[in-house]
Design a protein around this motif. Sequence first.
Motif, PDB file in Angstrom:
ATOM      1  N   LYS A 102     -15.684 -35.540 -25.059  1.00 25.75           N
ATOM      2  CA  LYS A 102     -16.542 -36.694 -24.097  1.00 25.75           C
ATOM      3  C   LYS A 102     -17.652 -36.925 -25.024  1.00 25.75           C
ATOM      4  N   SER A 103     -17.347 -37.267 -26.270  1.00 29.00           N
ATOM      5  CA  SER A 103     -18.514 -38.360 -26.978  1.00 29.00           C
ATOM      6  C   SER A 103     -17.962 -39.654 -26.751  1.00 29.00           C
ATOM      7  N   GLY A 120     -23.852 -39.352 -26.663  1.00 29.49           N
ATOM      8  CA  GLY A 120     -23.804 -38.261 -25.650  1.00 29.49           C
ATOM      9  C   GLY A 120     -24.253 -38.888 -24.343  1.00 29.49           C
ATOM     10  N   PHE A 123     -25.844 -35.709 -20.418  1.00 27.61           N
ATOM     11  CA  PHE A 123     -25.131 -34.506 -20.562  1.00 27.61           C
ATOM     12  C   PHE A 123     -25.407 -33.460 -19.348  1.00 27.61           C
ATOM     13  N   ASP A 126     -24.508 -27.295 -18.951  1.00 31.16           N
ATOM     14  CA  ASP A 126     -23.945 -26.812 -20.015  1.00 31.16           C
ATOM     15  C   ASP A 126     -23.949 -27.381 -21.669  1.00 31.16           C
ATOM     16  N   GLN A 127     -23.635 -28.753 -21.459  1.00 29.91           N
ATOM     17  CA  GLN A 127     -23.936 -29.714 -22.726  1.00 29.91           C
ATOM     18  C   GLN A 127     -25.328 -29.653 -23.188  1.00 29.91           C
ATOM     19  N   ARG A 130     -26.042 -26.352 -25.048  1.00 27.94           N
ATOM     20  CA  ARG A 130     -25.192 -26.253 -26.582  1.00 27.94           C
ATOM     21  C   ARG A 130     -26.006 -27.368 -27.405  1.00 27.94           C
ATOM     22  N   SER A 184     -30.298 -36.556 -23.314  1.00 23.51           N
ATOM     23  CA  SER A 184     -29.034 -37.449 -23.609  1.00 23.51           C
ATOM     24  C   SER A 184     -29.515 -37.935 -25.124  1.00 23.51           C
ATOM     25  N   ASP A 221     -18.910 -33.911 -31.038  1.00 26.17           N
ATOM     26  CA  ASP A 221     -18.036 -33.219 -30.536  1.00 26.17           C
ATOM     27  C   ASP A 221     -17.926 -31.778 -31.143  1.00 26.17           C
ATOM     28  N   VAL A 224     -21.346 -29.830 -29.283  1.00 22.49           N
ATOM     29  CA  VAL A 224     -21.734 -30.029 -27.808  1.00 22.49           C
ATOM     30  C   VAL A 224     -20.518 -29.936 -27.024  1.00 22.49           C
ATOM     31  N   PRO A 227     -18.131 -31.221 -20.898  1.00 24.95           N
ATOM     32  CA  PRO A 227     -18.897 -30.416 -19.888  1.00 24.95           C
ATOM     33  C   PRO A 227     -17.864 -29.666 -19.186  1.00 24.95           C
ATOM     34  N   ASP A 231     -18.025 -35.212 -15.811  1.00 17.31           N
ATOM     35  CA  ASP A 231     -19.233 -36.112 -15.679  1.00 17.31           C
ATOM     36  C   ASP A 231     -18.795 -37.398 -14.882  1.00 17.31           C
TER      37      ASP A 231
END
Length: 236
Positions: A102-103, A120, A123, A126-127, A130, A184, A221, A224, A227, A231
Amino acid sequence: MKGVRPPGSPPRLGGVSQFTGFGAEALSFYEELERDNTREWWLAHKSTYDAAVRAPIAALVAALEPDFGPAHVFRPNRDVRFAADKAPYKTHQGAYCATEAKSYYYVHLDADGLLVGAGGYHFAPDQLARFRGAVDSDLAGPELESILATLEAQGFEAGGELLKSRPRGIPADHPRLGLLRHKSITVRRGFGAPDWMFTPAAVAHVRGEWEALRIFTGWLDQHVGPPEVEDRHARR
């Protein structure tokens, strides 16, 4: 690269024709929309949007999808439920390809021309946790600083949504406080309207930009990732 569909995989955007370039009417469409952003104007010019804007940008990302991940074209409608500006339509058309982690590789068209980028976006909690943990790290944090410095030297511009102050628990003298304020993070470059955007060569130009951004999406990747909950913003 992890998260990218293997070369030769069929595109997800079914029924998309081959990309041949944008027409000048794509730019004038958005120039006029900026002056008259109403449902009445949109409906009267929807055929121009379909042919000059949506069809070519869908073809562009479909051509790039095998190397950069599943492609998606954003809706033209704005979400105005909580917005002070009630204009119903976006004054740009965006599209992206996404890695499994999810990039996102991004491209958009507006009255000024083309813009490309990656990063990203939106976010999830949780992302973000990280991301901040990686930026705080004495290994991953300086690595991201070096990546961004390299890309900025190449003419890209770093951006993203920022906190107004430092995150809770982060000291004011943290060496990467600026990065830790990000909610982000993106890198982008605007091209204006060069001659090549009106030709099939636009695919190669966007591909080259996205290839240059792999060092950035690769960091995201690795550090991070996706999610825990999908999203919803990514498909708007």
